[in-house]
Design a protein around this motif. Structure first.
Motif, PDB file in Angstrom:
ATOM      1  N   LEU A  46      -2.315  -6.859  11.106  1.00 46.77           N
ATOM      2  CA  LEU A  46      -2.158  -5.448  10.792  1.00 46.77           C
ATOM      3  C   LEU A  46      -0.815  -5.124  10.796  1.00 46.77           C
ATOM      4  CD1 LEU A  46      -5.117  -4.013  13.140  1.00 46.77           C
ATOM      5  CD2 LEU A  46      -5.029  -4.274  10.872  1.00 46.77           C
ATOM      6  N   ALA A  47       0.002  -5.828  11.711  1.00 48.79           N
ATOM      7  CA  ALA A  47       1.525  -5.538  12.028  1.00 48.79           C
ATOM      8  C   ALA A  47       2.336  -5.899  10.695  1.00 48.79           C
ATOM      9  CB  ALA A  47       2.019  -6.336  13.266  1.00 48.79           C
ATOM     10  N   THR A  48       1.687  -6.832   9.829  1.00 50.57           N
ATOM     11  CA  THR A  48       2.583  -7.341   8.672  1.00 50.57           C
ATOM     12  C   THR A  48       2.012  -6.598   7.541  1.00 50.57           C
ATOM     13  OG1 THR A  48       1.063  -9.002   8.531  1.00 50.57           O
ATOM     14  CG2 THR A  48       3.190  -9.411   9.519  1.00 50.57           C
ATOM     15  N   GLY A  49       1.441  -5.497   7.610  1.00 56.22           N
ATOM     16  CA  GLY A  49       0.770  -4.568   6.519  1.00 56.22           C
ATOM     17  C   GLY A  49      -0.323  -5.314   5.807  1.00 56.22           C
ATOM     18  N   ALA A  50      -0.991  -6.133   6.591  1.00 60.18           N
ATOM     19  CA  ALA A  50      -2.266  -6.856   6.222  1.00 60.18           C
ATOM     20  C   ALA A  50      -2.035  -8.037   5.328  1.00 60.18           C
ATOM     21  CB  ALA A  50      -3.431  -5.776   5.581  1.00 60.18           C
ATOM     22  N   VAL A  83       0.610   5.189   9.155  1.00 55.60           N
ATOM     23  CA  VAL A  83       0.960   4.408   8.252  1.00 55.60           C
ATOM     24  C   VAL A  83       0.289   3.111   7.785  1.00 55.60           C
ATOM     25  CG1 VAL A  83       2.908   2.824   7.605  1.00 55.60           C
ATOM     26  CG2 VAL A  83       3.473   5.107   8.616  1.00 55.60           C
ATOM     27  N   MET A  84      -0.301   2.798   8.753  1.00 57.68           N
ATOM     28  CA  MET A  84      -1.306   1.305   8.704  1.00 57.68           C
ATOM     29  C   MET A  84      -2.539   1.790   7.869  1.00 57.68           C
ATOM     30  SD  MET A  84      -3.305  -0.447  11.731  1.00 57.68           S
ATOM     31  CE  MET A  84      -1.996  -0.232  13.053  1.00 57.68           C
ATOM     32  N   ILE A  85      -3.159   2.913   8.208  1.00 57.88           N
ATOM     33  CA  ILE A  85      -4.135   3.516   7.315  1.00 57.88           C
ATOM     34  C   ILE A  85      -3.851   3.213   5.834  1.00 57.88           C
ATOM     35  CG2 ILE A  85      -5.897   5.267   6.955  1.00 57.88           C
ATOM     36  CD1 ILE A  85      -5.850   5.866   9.796  1.00 57.88           C
ATOM     37  N   ASN A  86      -2.791   3.858   5.617  1.00 57.83           N
ATOM     38  CA  ASN A  86      -2.433   4.027   4.207  1.00 57.83           C
ATOM     39  C   ASN A  86      -1.855   2.673   3.659  1.00 57.83           C
ATOM     40  OD1 ASN A  86      -2.496   6.776   4.029  1.00 57.83           O
ATOM     41  ND2 ASN A  86      -0.382   7.265   3.959  1.00 57.83           N
ATOM     42  N   ALA A  87      -1.546   1.746   4.462  1.00 57.20           N
ATOM     43  CA  ALA A  87      -1.233   0.467   3.956  1.00 57.20           C
ATOM     44  C   ALA A  87      -2.461  -0.202   3.786  1.00 57.20           C
ATOM     45  CB  ALA A  87      -0.720  -0.450   5.387  1.00 57.20           C
ATOM     46  N   ILE A  88      -3.600   0.212   4.394  1.00 59.50           N
ATOM     47  CA  ILE A  88      -4.750  -0.702   4.014  1.00 59.50           C
ATOM     48  C   ILE A  88      -5.733  -0.187   2.843  1.00 59.50           C
ATOM     49  CG2 ILE A  88      -7.245  -1.009   5.035  1.00 59.50           C
ATOM     50  CD1 ILE A  88      -5.889  -1.158   7.847  1.00 59.50           C
ATOM     51  N   ALA A 143       5.023 -11.872   5.654  1.00 59.96           N
ATOM     52  CA  ALA A 143       5.834 -10.585   5.429  1.00 59.96           C
ATOM     53  C   ALA A 143       6.268 -10.305   6.819  1.00 59.96           C
ATOM     54  CB  ALA A 143       4.849  -9.879   4.855  1.00 59.96           C
ATOM     55  N   PRO A 144       7.508  -9.542   6.836  1.00 59.07           N
ATOM     56  CA  PRO A 144       8.054  -9.013   8.039  1.00 59.07           C
ATOM     57  C   PRO A 144       7.308  -7.932   8.687  1.00 59.07           C
ATOM     58  CG  PRO A 144       9.271  -8.258   6.046  1.00 59.07           C
ATOM     59  CD  PRO A 144       8.175  -9.218   5.505  1.00 59.07           C
ATOM     60  N   VAL A 145       7.192  -7.865   9.979  1.00 56.24           N
ATOM     61  CA  VAL A 145       6.562  -6.933  10.654  1.00 56.24           C
ATOM     62  C   VAL A 145       6.876  -5.371  10.089  1.00 56.24           C
ATOM     63  CG1 VAL A 145       6.175  -5.473  12.889  1.00 56.24           C
ATOM     64  CG2 VAL A 145       5.747  -8.101  12.639  1.00 56.24           C
ATOM     65  N   SER A 146       5.864  -4.590   9.643  1.00 56.46           N
ATOM     66  CA  SER A 146       6.311  -3.438   9.089  1.00 56.46           C
ATOM     67  C   SER A 146       5.456  -2.275   9.621  1.00 56.46           C
ATOM     68  CB  SER A 146       6.241  -3.267   7.659  1.00 56.46           C
ATOM     69  OG  SER A 146       4.671  -3.751   7.086  1.00 56.46           O
ATOM     70  N   GLN A 147       4.551  -2.454  10.654  1.00 53.29           N
ATOM     71  CA  GLN A 147       3.687  -1.645  11.222  1.00 53.29           C
ATOM     72  C   GLN A 147       3.773  -1.618  12.783  1.00 53.29           C
ATOM     73  OE1 GLN A 147       1.794   0.246   9.004  1.00 53.29           O
ATOM     74  NE2 GLN A 147       2.836  -0.963   7.357  1.00 53.29           N
ATOM     75  N   ALA A 195       8.775  -3.053  -0.769  1.00 56.45           N
ATOM     76  CA  ALA A 195       9.797  -2.227  -0.428  1.00 56.45           C
ATOM     77  C   ALA A 195      10.670  -2.680   0.665  1.00 56.45           C
ATOM     78  CB  ALA A 195       9.332  -0.854  -0.414  1.00 56.45           C
ATOM     79  N   VAL A 196       9.924  -3.124   1.639  1.00 56.30           N
ATOM     80  CA  VAL A 196      10.610  -3.680   2.965  1.00 56.30           C
ATOM     81  C   VAL A 196      11.392  -4.941   2.768  1.00 56.30           C
ATOM     82  CG1 VAL A 196      10.223  -4.646   5.290  1.00 56.30           C
ATOM     83  CG2 VAL A 196       8.744  -2.683   4.284  1.00 56.30           C
ATOM     84  N   LEU A 197      10.849  -5.767   1.949  1.00 61.91           N
ATOM     85  CA  LEU A 197      11.475  -7.073   1.541  1.00 61.91           C
ATOM     86  C   LEU A 197      12.999  -6.613   0.743  1.00 61.91           C
ATOM     87  CD1 LEU A 197       8.579  -9.385   0.529  1.00 61.91           C
ATOM     88  CD2 LEU A 197      10.020  -9.452   2.477  1.00 61.91           C
ATOM     89  N   ALA A 198      12.689  -5.683  -0.149  1.00 62.92           N
ATOM     90  CA  ALA A 198      13.893  -5.495  -0.822  1.00 62.92           C
ATOM     91  C   ALA A 198      14.933  -4.817  -0.190  1.00 62.92           C
ATOM     92  CB  ALA A 198      13.673  -4.583  -2.020  1.00 62.92           C
ATOM     93  N   ALA A 199      14.335  -3.863   0.939  1.00 67.30           N
ATOM     94  CA  ALA A 199      15.139  -3.367   1.707  1.00 67.30           C
ATOM     95  C   ALA A 199      16.050  -4.278   2.443  1.00 67.30           C
ATOM     96  CB  ALA A 199      14.618  -2.008   2.697  1.00 67.30           C
ATOM     97  N   ILE A 200      15.460  -5.160   2.962  1.00 63.54           N
ATOM     98  CA  ILE A 200      16.198  -6.272   3.798  1.00 63.54           C
ATOM     99  C   ILE A 200      17.099  -6.861   3.080  1.00 63.54           C
ATOM    100  CG2 ILE A 200      15.704  -8.482   5.054  1.00 63.54           C
ATOM    101  CD1 ILE A 200      12.718  -7.589   5.781  1.00 63.54           C
ATOM    102  N   GLU A 201      16.789  -7.225   1.929  1.00 65.89           N
ATOM    103  CA  GLU A 201      17.849  -7.792   1.087  1.00 65.89           C
ATOM    104  C   GLU A 201      19.248  -6.998   1.043  1.00 65.89           C
ATOM    105  OE1 GLU A 201      18.152 -10.744  -0.790  1.00 65.89           O
ATOM    106  OE2 GLU A 201      16.041 -11.418   0.437  1.00 65.89           O
ATOM    107  N   ASP A 202      19.130  -5.621   0.884  1.00 64.19           N
ATOM    108  CA  ASP A 202      20.031  -4.873   1.085  1.00 64.19           C
ATOM    109  C   ASP A 202      20.839  -4.319   2.328  1.00 64.19           C
ATOM    110  OD1 ASP A 202      19.979  -5.087  -1.840  1.00 64.19           O
ATOM    111  OD2 ASP A 202      18.880  -3.158  -1.988  1.00 64.19           O
ATOM    112  N   GLY A 203      20.104  -5.131   3.495  1.00 62.30           N
ATOM    113  CA  GLY A 203      20.652  -4.700   4.710  1.00 62.30           C
ATOM    114  C   GLY A 203      20.175  -3.152   5.195  1.00 62.30           C
TER     115      GLY A 203
END
Length: 480
Positions: free
Chosen positions: A439-443, A46-51, A421-425, A319-327
């Protein structure tokens, strides 16, 4: 200070010692650790794809890594890795939990893992089953074609659609969402299995039979009994509630607990507990592993999952931020502690080492600071923890407790206010500070800045106590 230390030794240390040696908690801790090969492999993918997929899109308008040769193929390969790791993290954990719990009871480890895994699988959804009125008249030939297709759906000419698919495993029952159910069902099934094994309610074969065969046969009756008991429970629960136990656990136990974990107070209490355990020489992160990994770790897996799959048409951090908003995702997860308070190890001790190298006049402190600097860069702090020592060192108690709690509060507020950004990795804990948070926050380039702020603040907390420790060195007093 001595009175406080004595009080902690009298009332807190016995509790910490019991928790650290309780076999079920030890097994749970080891179960989470056992999943690391899979979860880290998936996290790297997932991290490689994020980068290569998500990061360039933040700076290059119209960037689409999925359309670029080589990058497109790398993204696809990483998708396969994710399929076999993060996407089924619940299955991986279920086996690891059963294996380690059986080990704690000194019975067949492999059979214990299989029992736990089978007990979880039997209670998940194998396909949707719904009936709905389409609100329209369906031509007879179309209705017949759908009904006769064998896909598990029927349509009446009047427009009533019934879907009864089977054999389609629900990924939301296999990923991190399964952790709490796996803990409960796995514990019950494996304990039943272990108790029956210990009472020798088994099939006994002659000694001439190879051990592998004999062990497998010995596990048949205990495993069958355990799985039938769980099956009866699943059936009865479904009949009484009309829902699967895993869905009930997620709605009534997992979500409330994880929601509670997102409060600043809860986060600070967890960090405080880690530090108190460590002060007495008990591995605080291991003792708190059921909470750190069971709650915050599950939240992190969900964030990774959302980052990879996307949410509401968005991808990556958005996507993570939007999902956080929706719980549907979480602001503070397991890796958040690593990013903003555990630089150099529990207690943020890399800043203590720097304070020692700058302000200490004690030969013993300076020697230990130099020796601990290398490991500290990679978040290994046992040398400073036990060599200085910090453990049961009264002068170090206050900063060791206060500094990481303050750092956690800073990281929490920066994340909750949207400054980072929230940690997503999931990033392996030995990655040096600053780089780890990046790295943990998706760069997210802002994350290292927040980590540096946390380090500066904790350095300011440690420094006065390092200076005060100079006055406690007999050799310095003699020179004066």
């Amino acid at each position: 200070m001595n009175a406080l230390t004595a009080w902690l030794e009298k009332y807190i240390l016995p509790i910490a010692t019991k928790m650290g040696s309780q076999k079920h908690l030890v097994a749970l801790r080891d179960a989470f650790i056992g999943t690391m090969p899979a979860t880290m492999a998936g996290s790297i993918a997932v991290m490689i794809n994020a980068i290569i997929r998500d990061l360039p899109a933040q700076f290059i308008e119209g960037y689409d890594g999925a359309s670029i040769p080589v990058i497109r193929e790398i993204i696809a390969v990483n998708g396969f890795v994710w399929n076999g790791t993060i996407a089924i993290a619940g299955l991986v954990f279920a086996f690891s939990w059963g294996y380690n719990l059986a080990k704690a009871y000194n019975v067949n480890n492999l059979a214990g893992g299989i029992v736990s895994l089978a007990a979880l699988i039997q209670g998940i959804s194998f396909g949707p089953s719904e009936t709905a009125d389409l609100g329209m008249k369906v031509p007879a030939n179309i209705a017949t074609a759908i009904t006769d297709s064998g896909i598990g759906a029927t349509v009446t000419p009047g427009g009533e659609l019934s879907v009864g698919l089977w054999g389609w495993l629900n990924l939301n029952h296999l990923n991190g969402n399964a952790f709490f159910t796996a803990m409960i069902i796995g514990a019950v099934s494996v304990i039943i299995f272990a108790k029956l094994m210990q009472k020798n309610i088994t099939i006994k074969l002659p000694e001439s039979v190879p051990p592998a065969v004999s062990n497998a046969f010995a596990a048949i009756i205990p495993a069958t009994a355990a799985l039938y008991i769980i099956a009866i429970f699943n059936f009865a629960f479904g009949e009484m509630t009309g829902m699967l136990f895993i869905d009930w656990v997620q709605e009534t136990i997992a979500k409330p607990l994880m929601g509670f974990s997102q409060g600043l107070g809860a986060v600070l209490v967890i960090q405080l507990a880690i530090q108190i355990f460590w002060f007495f020489g008990i591995h605080g992160t291991n003792v708190m592993a059921p909470v750190l990994e069971g709650i915050f770790g599950q939240a992190q897996l969900i964030n990774i999952d959302v980052f990879q799959k996307g949410y509401d048409g968005l991808t990556g951090t958005k996507a993570v931020l939007a999902a956080i908003e929706d719980g549907k995702a979480y602001m503070w997860v397991r890796g958040s502690f690593d990013a903003y308070s555990m630089f150099g190890g529990s207690g943020g001790t890399i800043t203590l080492i720097l304070a020692i190298l700058i302000f200490s006049k004690r030969a013993d402190y300076l020697t230990m600071g130099k020796l601990a600097l290398g490991p500290g860069i990679f978040n290994i702090n046992e040398p400073i923890m036990f060599g200085l020592p910090i453990v049961l060192n009264a002068i170090m108690f206050i900063p060791f407790i206060v500094a990481p709690v303050v750092a956690t509060a800073i990281g929490y507020l920066a994340t909750s206010w949207g400054l980072v950004a929230p940690v997503s990795q999931a990033v392996t804990w030995v990655v040096p500070p600053v780089l780890l948070s990046f790295l943990a926050t998706g760069a997210d380039w802002r994350a290292p800045l927040v980590t540096i702020v946390c380090m500066l603040v904790t350095f300011a907390i440690w420094a006065p106590f390092v200076i005060a420790a100079n006055k406690m060195d007999p050799s310095l007093e003699e020179n004066n």
